[in-house]
Design a protein around this motif. Structure first.
Motif, mmCIF file in Angstrom:
data_model
loop_
_atom_site.group_PDB
_atom_site.id
_atom_site.type_symbol
_atom_site.label_atom_id
_atom_site.label_comp_id
_atom_site.label_asym_id
_atom_site.label_seq_id
_atom_site.Cartn_x
_atom_site.Cartn_y
_atom_site.Cartn_z
ATOM 1 N N ARG A 344 40.246 18.851 39.798
ATOM 2 C CA ARG A 344 39.646 19.348 38.555
ATOM 3 C C ARG A 344 39.144 20.784 38.717
ATOM 4 N NH1 ARG A 344 36.264 13.941 38.664
ATOM 5 N NH2 ARG A 344 38.014 12.500 38.747
ATOM 6 N N THR A 345 38.575 21.083 39.892
ATOM 7 C CA THR A 345 38.161 22.460 40.143
ATOM 8 C C THR A 345 39.360 23.393 40.137
ATOM 9 O OG1 THR A 345 36.249 21.736 41.455
ATOM 10 C CG2 THR A 345 37.000 24.007 41.770
ATOM 11 N N MET A 346 40.456 22.965 40.780
ATOM 12 C CA MET A 346 41.660 23.793 40.796
ATOM 13 C C MET A 346 42.228 23.965 39.398
ATOM 14 S SD MET A 346 41.987 24.831 43.876
ATOM 15 C CE MET A 346 43.400 25.808 43.367
ATOM 16 N N GLY A 347 42.063 22.971 38.538
ATOM 17 C CA GLY A 347 42.525 23.109 37.157
ATOM 18 C C GLY A 347 41.795 24.215 36.417
ATOM 19 N N VAL A 348 40.492 24.318 36.638
ATOM 20 C CA VAL A 348 39.721 25.398 36.002
ATOM 21 C C VAL A 348 40.130 26.751 36.575
ATOM 22 C CG1 VAL A 348 37.404 26.299 35.544
ATOM 23 C CG2 VAL A 348 37.789 23.827 35.557
ATOM 24 N N ILE A 349 40.386 26.793 37.886
ATOM 25 C CA ILE A 349 40.861 28.032 38.510
ATOM 26 C C ILE A 349 42.187 28.460 37.888
ATOM 27 C CG2 ILE A 349 41.807 28.986 40.655
ATOM 28 C CD1 ILE A 349 39.634 27.391 42.143
ATOM 29 N N ASP A 350 43.129 27.533 37.746
ATOM 30 C CA ASP A 350 44.422 27.860 37.135
ATOM 31 C C ASP A 350 44.238 28.386 35.715
ATOM 32 O OD1 ASP A 350 45.594 26.975 39.449
ATOM 33 O OD2 ASP A 350 46.636 25.264 38.539
ATOM 34 N N ASP A 351 43.383 27.731 34.938
ATOM 35 C CA ASP A 351 43.152 28.162 33.555
ATOM 36 C C ASP A 351 42.531 29.549 33.508
ATOM 37 O OD1 ASP A 351 44.197 25.809 32.587
ATOM 38 O OD2 ASP A 351 42.248 24.870 32.187
ATOM 39 N N THR A 352 41.709 29.869 34.489
ATOM 40 C CA THR A 352 41.095 31.198 34.537
ATOM 41 C C THR A 352 42.144 32.259 34.826
ATOM 42 O OG1 THR A 352 38.999 30.237 35.314
ATOM 43 C CG2 THR A 352 39.311 32.602 35.637
ATOM 44 N N TYR A 353 43.044 31.982 35.766
ATOM 45 C CA TYR A 353 44.117 32.939 36.037
ATOM 46 C C TYR A 353 44.982 33.145 34.786
ATOM 47 C CZ TYR A 353 43.378 33.547 41.048
ATOM 48 O OH TYR A 353 42.854 33.894 42.274
ATOM 49 N N ARG A 354 45.291 32.068 34.094
ATOM 50 C CA ARG A 354 46.081 32.203 32.869
ATOM 51 C C ARG A 354 45.358 33.071 31.846
ATOM 52 N NH1 ARG A 354 46.657 26.408 33.773
ATOM 53 N NH2 ARG A 354 48.749 25.943 34.579
ATOM 54 N N ALA A 355 44.061 32.817 31.678
ATOM 55 C CA ALA A 355 43.297 33.565 30.681
ATOM 56 C C ALA A 355 43.199 35.047 31.049
ATOM 57 C CB ALA A 355 41.891 32.968 30.559
ATOM 58 N N ALA A 356 43.239 35.343 32.347
ATOM 59 C CA ALA A 356 43.161 36.734 32.801
ATOM 60 C C ALA A 356 44.520 37.423 32.845
ATOM 61 C CB ALA A 356 42.506 36.786 34.183
ATOM 62 N N GLY A 357 45.596 36.666 32.579
ATOM 63 C CA GLY A 357 46.932 37.254 32.582
ATOM 64 C C GLY A 357 47.539 37.410 33.955
ATOM 65 N N LEU A 358 47.035 36.653 34.947
ATOM 66 C CA LEU A 358 47.604 36.689 36.289
ATOM 67 C C LEU A 358 48.337 35.387 36.571
ATOM 68 C CD1 LEU A 358 44.810 38.339 38.479
ATOM 69 C CD2 LEU A 358 46.744 39.419 37.300
ATOM 70 N N ARG A 359 49.324 35.459 37.452
ATOM 71 C CA ARG A 359 50.060 34.272 37.839
ATOM 72 C C ARG A 359 49.215 33.354 38.686
ATOM 73 N NH1 ARG A 359 55.712 35.835 40.444
ATOM 74 N NH2 ARG A 359 55.209 33.894 41.534
ATOM 75 N N LEU A 360 49.471 32.049 38.594
ATOM 76 C CA LEU A 360 48.831 31.111 39.491
ATOM 77 C C LEU A 360 49.319 31.377 40.906
ATOM 78 C CD1 LEU A 360 49.204 27.770 37.474
ATOM 79 C CD2 LEU A 360 47.605 29.666 37.137
ATOM 80 N N ARG A 361 48.512 30.935 41.859
ATOM 81 C CA ARG A 361 48.990 31.037 43.242
ATOM 82 C C ARG A 361 50.165 30.060 43.404
ATOM 83 N NH1 ARG A 361 45.944 35.475 43.394
ATOM 84 N NH2 ARG A 361 46.662 35.150 41.272
ATOM 85 N N ASP A 362 51.208 30.485 44.105
ATOM 86 C CA ASP A 362 52.416 29.659 44.245
ATOM 87 C C ASP A 362 52.217 28.602 45.313
ATOM 88 O OD1 ASP A 362 53.775 31.028 42.294
ATOM 89 O OD2 ASP A 362 54.516 32.532 43.695
#
Length: 362
Positions: A344-362
Protein backbone atom coordinates in the motif's frame (compact mmCIF):
# COMPACT_ATOMS: atom_id res chain seq x y z
CA UNK A 1 15.04 -21.29 22.20
CA UNK A 2 18.19 -20.74 20.11
CA UNK A 3 18.67 -17.29 18.57
CA UNK A 4 17.44 -16.48 15.08
CA UNK A 5 20.38 -16.96 12.69
CA UNK A 6 20.52 -14.10 10.18
CA UNK A 7 22.58 -13.71 7.03
CA UNK A 8 23.07 -10.32 5.37
CA UNK A 9 23.08 -9.84 1.62
CA UNK A 10 25.89 -7.42 0.86
CA UNK A 11 28.11 -5.29 3.03
CA UNK A 12 26.31 -1.97 2.77
CA UNK A 13 26.90 0.78 5.31
CA UNK A 14 23.38 0.47 6.73
CA UNK A 15 24.01 -3.16 7.71
CA UNK A 16 26.16 -2.13 10.67
CA UNK A 17 23.71 0.17 12.52
CA UNK A 18 20.61 -1.70 11.34
CA UNK A 19 21.70 -5.30 12.00
CA UNK A 20 25.23 -5.88 13.31
CA UNK A 21 25.07 -3.48 16.27
CA UNK A 22 21.50 -4.44 17.32
CA UNK A 23 22.33 -8.16 17.15
CA UNK A 24 25.00 -7.56 19.78
CA UNK A 25 22.23 -6.32 22.11
CA UNK A 26 19.30 -8.57 21.18
CA UNK A 27 20.02 -12.11 22.43
CA UNK A 28 17.16 -13.52 20.34
CA UNK A 29 19.13 -12.87 17.12
CA UNK A 30 22.64 -13.44 15.82
CA UNK A 31 24.39 -12.69 12.53
CA UNK A 32 25.91 -15.91 11.17
CA UNK A 33 26.69 -15.17 7.51
CA UNK A 34 27.44 -12.43 5.01
CA UNK A 35 27.55 -12.57 1.21
CA UNK A 36 28.99 -10.19 -1.36
CA UNK A 37 29.65 -10.42 -5.08
CA UNK A 38 33.35 -10.14 -4.17
CA UNK A 39 34.16 -12.87 -1.66
CA UNK A 40 37.18 -11.01 -0.33
CA UNK A 41 34.88 -8.12 0.62
CA UNK A 42 32.54 -10.52 2.40
CA UNK A 43 35.49 -12.11 4.21
CA UNK A 44 36.79 -8.71 5.34
CA UNK A 45 33.34 -7.75 6.61
CA UNK A 46 33.00 -11.09 8.41
CA UNK A 47 36.40 -10.68 10.04
CA UNK A 48 35.60 -7.13 11.14
CA UNK A 49 32.30 -8.10 12.75
CA UNK A 50 32.99 -11.65 13.93
CA UNK A 51 30.59 -13.32 11.48
CA UNK A 52 31.26 -17.08 11.10
CA UNK A 53 30.54 -17.55 7.37
CA UNK A 54 31.36 -15.46 4.29
CA UNK A 55 30.16 -16.17 0.76
CA UNK A 56 31.04 -14.87 -2.68
CA UNK A 57 27.45 -14.94 -3.94
CA UNK A 58 24.00 -14.28 -2.52
CA UNK A 59 22.77 -17.66 -3.77
CA UNK A 60 25.38 -19.44 -1.65
CA UNK A 61 24.12 -17.70 1.46
CA UNK A 62 20.50 -18.60 0.64
CA UNK A 63 21.55 -22.24 0.32
CA UNK A 64 23.15 -22.28 3.79
CA UNK A 65 20.98 -24.47 6.09
CA UNK A 66 22.42 -22.66 9.12
CA UNK A 67 20.79 -19.37 8.04
CA UNK A 68 17.20 -18.94 9.21
CA UNK A 69 16.57 -15.40 7.99
CA UNK A 70 17.97 -12.86 5.56
CA UNK A 71 18.55 -9.14 5.90
CA UNK A 72 18.27 -7.44 2.49
CA UNK A 73 19.96 -4.01 2.35
CA UNK A 74 20.84 -4.22 -1.36
CA UNK A 75 20.16 -1.32 -3.77
CA UNK A 76 16.45 -0.53 -4.09
CA UNK A 77 16.05 -2.28 -7.43
CA UNK A 78 17.23 -5.57 -5.85
CA UNK A 79 14.91 -5.53 -2.84
CA UNK A 80 12.03 -7.25 -4.60
CA UNK A 81 13.98 -9.86 -6.61
CA UNK A 82 16.22 -11.03 -3.76
CA UNK A 83 13.42 -11.04 -1.22
CA UNK A 84 11.51 -13.33 -3.59
CA UNK A 85 14.56 -15.60 -3.86
CA UNK A 86 14.95 -15.67 -0.09
CA UNK A 87 11.30 -16.66 0.36
CA UNK A 88 11.75 -19.40 -2.24
CA UNK A 89 14.75 -20.62 -0.24
CA UNK A 90 12.61 -20.83 2.90
CA UNK A 91 14.18 -17.87 4.68
CA UNK A 92 12.44 -15.22 6.76
CA UNK A 93 13.25 -11.73 5.43
CA UNK A 94 13.89 -8.32 6.92
CA UNK A 95 13.96 -6.12 3.80
CA UNK A 96 15.15 -2.55 3.77
CA UNK A 97 12.81 0.13 2.56
CA UNK A 98 11.54 0.80 -0.03
CA UNK A 99 10.17 -2.73 -0.15
CA UNK A 100 10.35 -2.98 -3.95
CA UNK A 101 10.76 -0.87 -7.07
CA UNK A 102 7.00 -0.34 -7.49
CA UNK A 103 3.65 -1.56 -6.18
CA UNK A 104 3.29 -4.34 -8.76
CA UNK A 105 6.60 -5.88 -7.74
CA UNK A 106 5.75 -5.41 -4.05
CA UNK A 107 2.48 -7.28 -4.61
CA UNK A 108 4.38 -10.21 -6.13
CA UNK A 109 6.53 -10.40 -3.01
CA UNK A 110 3.49 -10.09 -0.74
CA UNK A 111 1.75 -12.94 -2.58
CA UNK A 112 4.82 -15.14 -2.13
CA UNK A 113 5.02 -14.20 1.55
CA UNK A 114 1.36 -15.00 2.10
CA UNK A 115 1.75 -18.39 0.45
CA UNK A 116 4.61 -19.23 2.82
CA UNK A 117 4.78 -19.57 6.60
CA UNK A 118 7.59 -17.03 6.73
CA UNK A 119 7.93 -13.61 8.34
CA UNK A 120 8.57 -11.02 5.63
CA UNK A 121 8.99 -7.57 7.12
CA UNK A 122 9.80 -4.15 5.70
CA UNK A 123 12.45 -2.34 7.74
CA UNK A 124 10.37 0.68 8.77
CA UNK A 125 12.35 0.59 12.00
CA UNK A 126 11.03 3.89 13.40
CA UNK A 127 7.57 2.38 13.97
CA UNK A 128 8.86 0.01 16.63
CA UNK A 129 10.32 2.69 18.90
CA UNK A 130 8.41 3.70 22.06
CA UNK A 131 8.53 7.44 21.26
CA UNK A 132 6.82 6.85 17.89
CA UNK A 133 4.24 4.65 19.59
CA UNK A 134 3.65 7.55 21.97
CA UNK A 135 3.27 9.87 18.96
CA UNK A 136 0.62 7.61 17.46
CA UNK A 137 -1.17 7.31 20.81
CA UNK A 138 -1.40 11.09 21.15
CA UNK A 139 -2.64 11.57 17.59
CA UNK A 140 -5.07 8.69 17.24
CA UNK A 141 -6.22 8.33 20.86
CA UNK A 142 -8.74 11.17 20.67
CA UNK A 143 -7.15 13.32 23.38
CA UNK A 144 -6.59 16.18 20.93
CA UNK A 145 -9.80 15.74 18.96
CA UNK A 146 -10.06 14.70 15.32
CA UNK A 147 -6.98 14.98 13.13
CA UNK A 148 -7.23 17.73 10.50
CA UNK A 149 -3.83 17.95 8.77
CA UNK A 150 -0.55 16.01 8.81
CA UNK A 151 2.73 17.20 7.30
CA UNK A 152 6.10 15.46 7.13
CA UNK A 153 9.51 16.62 5.93
CA UNK A 154 12.63 14.55 5.25
CA UNK A 155 16.03 15.78 4.10
CA UNK A 156 18.90 13.36 3.54
CA UNK A 157 22.42 14.66 2.93
CA UNK A 158 24.01 12.92 -0.08
CA UNK A 159 27.09 14.84 -1.15
CA UNK A 160 28.32 12.42 -3.83
CA UNK A 161 26.49 12.90 -7.15
CA UNK A 162 27.47 9.33 -8.08
CA UNK A 163 25.71 7.87 -5.04
CA UNK A 164 23.43 5.00 -6.10
CA UNK A 165 20.46 6.75 -4.48
CA UNK A 166 20.53 9.21 -7.40
CA UNK A 167 20.41 6.34 -9.93
CA UNK A 168 17.06 5.75 -11.65
CA UNK A 169 18.14 2.31 -12.89
CA UNK A 170 18.70 1.23 -9.27
CA UNK A 171 15.26 2.59 -8.29
CA UNK A 172 16.76 5.68 -6.71
CA UNK A 173 15.17 8.98 -5.84
CA UNK A 174 14.26 11.10 -2.85
CA UNK A 175 10.72 9.72 -2.80
CA UNK A 176 12.03 6.15 -2.71
CA UNK A 177 14.38 6.98 0.15
CA UNK A 178 13.17 9.52 2.72
CA UNK A 179 9.82 9.91 0.99
CA UNK A 180 8.72 6.36 1.74
CA UNK A 181 9.24 7.08 5.45
CA UNK A 182 7.14 10.25 5.18
CA UNK A 183 4.29 8.48 3.38
CA UNK A 184 4.36 5.58 5.81
CA UNK A 185 4.23 7.99 8.75
CA UNK A 186 1.27 9.87 7.26
CA UNK A 187 -0.52 6.56 6.77
CA UNK A 188 0.14 5.59 10.37
CA UNK A 189 -1.07 8.86 11.87
CA UNK A 190 -4.13 9.06 9.61
CA UNK A 191 -5.26 5.61 10.70
CA UNK A 192 -4.81 4.17 7.22
CA UNK A 193 -3.01 1.03 8.38
CA UNK A 194 -5.81 -1.30 9.28
CA UNK A 195 -6.96 -2.65 5.92
CA UNK A 196 -6.99 -2.05 2.20
CA UNK A 197 -10.41 -0.42 2.47
CA UNK A 198 -9.00 2.42 4.52
CA UNK A 199 -6.11 2.86 2.12
CA UNK A 200 -8.52 3.15 -0.80
CA UNK A 201 -9.31 6.59 0.59
CA UNK A 202 -5.72 7.82 0.14
CA UNK A 203 -5.49 9.94 -2.99
CA UNK A 204 -2.50 11.84 -4.32
CA UNK A 205 -4.05 15.16 -5.31
CA UNK A 206 -0.84 16.79 -6.52
CA UNK A 207 2.93 16.33 -6.69
CA UNK A 208 5.96 18.31 -7.78
CA UNK A 209 9.37 16.79 -8.50
CA UNK A 210 12.85 18.21 -8.95
CA UNK A 211 14.35 15.58 -11.30
CA UNK A 212 18.03 14.66 -11.27
CA UNK A 213 20.08 13.21 -14.07
CA UNK A 214 23.39 13.64 -15.82
CA UNK A 215 23.45 16.08 -18.70
CA UNK A 216 24.50 15.01 -22.18
CA UNK A 217 28.08 16.13 -21.50
CA UNK A 218 28.27 14.02 -18.32
CA UNK A 219 27.96 16.85 -15.83
CA UNK A 220 25.56 16.71 -12.91
CA UNK A 221 22.24 18.16 -13.98
CA UNK A 222 19.19 19.57 -12.28
CA UNK A 223 15.62 20.02 -13.42
CA UNK A 224 14.83 18.39 -16.73
CA UNK A 225 13.58 21.67 -18.17
CA UNK A 226 17.00 23.26 -17.55
CA UNK A 227 18.90 20.82 -19.75
CA UNK A 228 19.62 21.04 -23.43
CA UNK A 229 17.41 18.84 -25.55
CA UNK A 230 18.99 16.21 -27.75
CA UNK A 231 20.86 12.96 -27.26
CA UNK A 232 20.02 9.84 -25.30
CA UNK A 233 20.00 11.66 -21.98
CA UNK A 234 17.39 14.14 -23.15
CA UNK A 235 15.27 11.33 -24.62
CA UNK A 236 15.44 9.49 -21.34
CA UNK A 237 14.50 12.61 -19.38
CA UNK A 238 11.61 13.37 -21.70
CA UNK A 239 10.19 9.96 -20.83
CA UNK A 240 10.44 10.73 -17.13
CA UNK A 241 13.06 8.03 -16.53
CA UNK A 242 15.02 10.10 -14.04
CA UNK A 243 15.54 10.01 -10.31
CA UNK A 244 14.09 12.80 -8.20
CA UNK A 245 16.35 14.77 -5.91
CA UNK A 246 13.26 16.30 -4.32
CA UNK A 247 9.57 15.47 -4.26
CA UNK A 248 6.60 17.16 -2.65
CA UNK A 249 3.15 15.62 -2.56
CA UNK A 250 -0.34 16.52 -1.39
CA UNK A 251 -2.60 13.72 -0.14
CA UNK A 252 -6.26 13.32 0.70
CA UNK A 253 -6.31 10.95 3.68
CA UNK A 254 -9.14 9.00 5.34
CA UNK A 255 -11.77 10.95 7.25
CA UNK A 256 -11.24 14.17 5.33
CA UNK A 257 -7.70 14.63 6.69
CA UNK A 258 -5.30 16.52 4.43
CA UNK A 259 -1.66 15.49 4.14
CA UNK A 260 1.56 16.96 2.83
CA UNK A 261 5.10 15.67 2.55
CA UNK A 262 8.32 17.16 1.24
CA UNK A 263 11.35 14.89 0.79
CA UNK A 264 14.72 15.91 -0.61
CA UNK A 265 18.33 14.97 -1.15
CA UNK A 266 20.76 17.83 -0.57
CA UNK A 267 24.51 18.09 -1.13
CA UNK A 268 25.02 19.82 2.25
CA UNK A 269 23.04 21.00 5.25
CA UNK A 270 21.43 18.94 8.00
CA UNK A 271 19.46 15.72 8.19
CA UNK A 272 15.77 16.30 8.85
CA UNK A 273 12.86 13.99 9.61
CA UNK A 274 10.01 15.94 11.18
CA UNK A 275 6.26 15.46 11.38
CA UNK A 276 3.56 17.88 12.50
CA UNK A 277 -0.07 16.98 13.19
CA UNK A 278 -2.85 19.54 13.56
CA UNK A 279 -5.92 18.36 15.47
CA UNK A 280 -9.12 20.16 16.42
CA UNK A 281 -7.98 20.80 20.00
CA UNK A 282 -4.20 20.81 19.70
CA UNK A 283 -1.12 19.81 17.82
CA UNK A 284 1.80 17.42 17.97
CA UNK A 285 5.30 18.02 16.64
CA UNK A 286 8.02 15.39 16.49
CA UNK A 287 11.56 16.07 15.39
CA UNK A 288 13.51 13.11 13.99
CA UNK A 289 10.76 10.52 13.83
CA UNK A 290 12.94 8.29 11.62
CA UNK A 291 15.79 8.01 14.14
CA UNK A 292 13.38 8.26 17.04
CA UNK A 293 16.10 7.38 19.56
CA UNK A 294 17.32 10.94 18.90
CA UNK A 295 13.78 12.30 18.69
CA UNK A 296 11.87 15.01 20.52
CA UNK A 297 8.09 15.06 20.84
CA UNK A 298 6.03 18.09 21.86
CA UNK A 299 2.23 18.12 22.16
CA UNK A 300 -0.12 20.93 23.16
CA UNK A 301 -3.84 21.05 23.84
CA UNK A 302 -5.62 24.41 23.81
CA UNK A 303 -2.29 26.14 24.26
CA UNK A 304 -1.05 24.02 27.19
CA UNK A 305 1.82 21.56 26.90
CA UNK A 306 0.64 18.02 27.63
CA UNK A 307 3.75 16.15 26.48
CA UNK A 308 7.39 17.18 26.10
CA UNK A 309 9.42 14.01 25.70
CA UNK A 310 12.86 13.10 24.41
CA UNK A 311 14.06 9.61 23.63
CA UNK A 312 16.87 7.78 25.33
CA UNK A 313 18.20 4.26 25.38
CA UNK A 314 17.98 1.70 22.61
CA UNK A 315 17.91 2.62 18.92
CA UNK A 316 15.00 2.14 16.56
CA UNK A 317 16.99 -0.68 14.94
CA UNK A 318 17.23 -2.59 18.23
CA UNK A 319 13.45 -2.38 18.67
CA UNK A 320 12.96 -3.51 15.08
CA UNK A 321 15.26 -6.53 15.37
CA UNK A 322 13.59 -7.55 18.61
CA UNK A 323 10.17 -7.38 16.92
CA UNK A 324 11.40 -9.38 13.91
CA UNK A 325 12.90 -12.13 16.06
CA UNK A 326 9.75 -12.25 18.22
CA UNK A 327 7.51 -12.66 15.17
CA UNK A 328 9.61 -15.54 13.88
CA UNK A 329 9.63 -17.18 17.31
CA UNK A 330 5.85 -16.80 17.62
CA UNK A 331 5.34 -18.51 14.29
CA UNK A 332 2.47 -16.19 13.41
CA UNK A 333 4.22 -14.06 10.81
CA UNK A 334 2.34 -11.04 12.14
CA UNK A 335 4.35 -7.81 12.01
CA UNK A 336 3.24 -4.21 11.80
CA UNK A 337 5.28 -3.52 8.67
CA UNK A 338 4.31 -6.63 6.75
CA UNK A 339 4.68 -7.26 3.03
CA UNK A 340 0.98 -6.49 2.54
CA UNK A 341 1.44 -3.20 4.40
CA UNK A 342 4.38 -2.31 2.16
CA UNK A 343 2.31 -2.85 -1.00
CA UNK A 344 0.00 0.00 0.00
CA UNK A 345 2.89 2.36 0.72
CA UNK A 346 4.40 1.53 -2.67
CA UNK A 347 1.02 2.25 -4.27
CA UNK A 348 1.06 5.79 -2.90
CA UNK A 349 4.66 6.20 -4.09
CA UNK A 350 3.66 5.09 -7.61
CA UNK A 351 0.71 7.50 -7.63
CA UNK A 352 3.00 10.33 -6.56
CA UNK A 353 5.41 9.65 -9.41
CA UNK A 354 2.48 9.63 -11.84
CA UNK A 355 1.16 12.91 -10.46
CA UNK A 356 4.62 14.47 -10.81
CA UNK A 357 4.98 13.29 -14.42
CA UNK A 358 7.86 10.89 -13.74
CA UNK A 359 8.06 7.22 -14.65
CA UNK A 360 7.69 4.58 -11.98
CA UNK A 361 10.83 2.77 -11.00
CA UNK A 362 11.19 -0.28 -13.28
Amino acid sequence: MPPLRIGTLGTSRIATPALIAPAAIVPEATVTAVAARDKSRAEAFALQHGIPAAYGSYDELLADPDVDAVYNPLPNSLHGPWTLKAIAAGKHVLCEKPFASNAEQAAQVADAAQASDLVVMEAMHYRYHPLVRRLRELVTGGELGPVQHIAAWTTFIIADPDDIRYDYDLAGGALMDGGCYAIDCLRMLAGADADAGADAEITVTGALADPWELTADGAAGGAVADRAAGGAVADRAAGGAVADRAMAGRLALPGGVSGWFDSAFTRSGEFRADVHVSCRDGQVWMQNFILAHHGHLLATRRGSVIADEQASGETTYVWQLRAFAAAVAAGSGEVETSAAHAVRTMGVIDDTYRAAGLRLRD
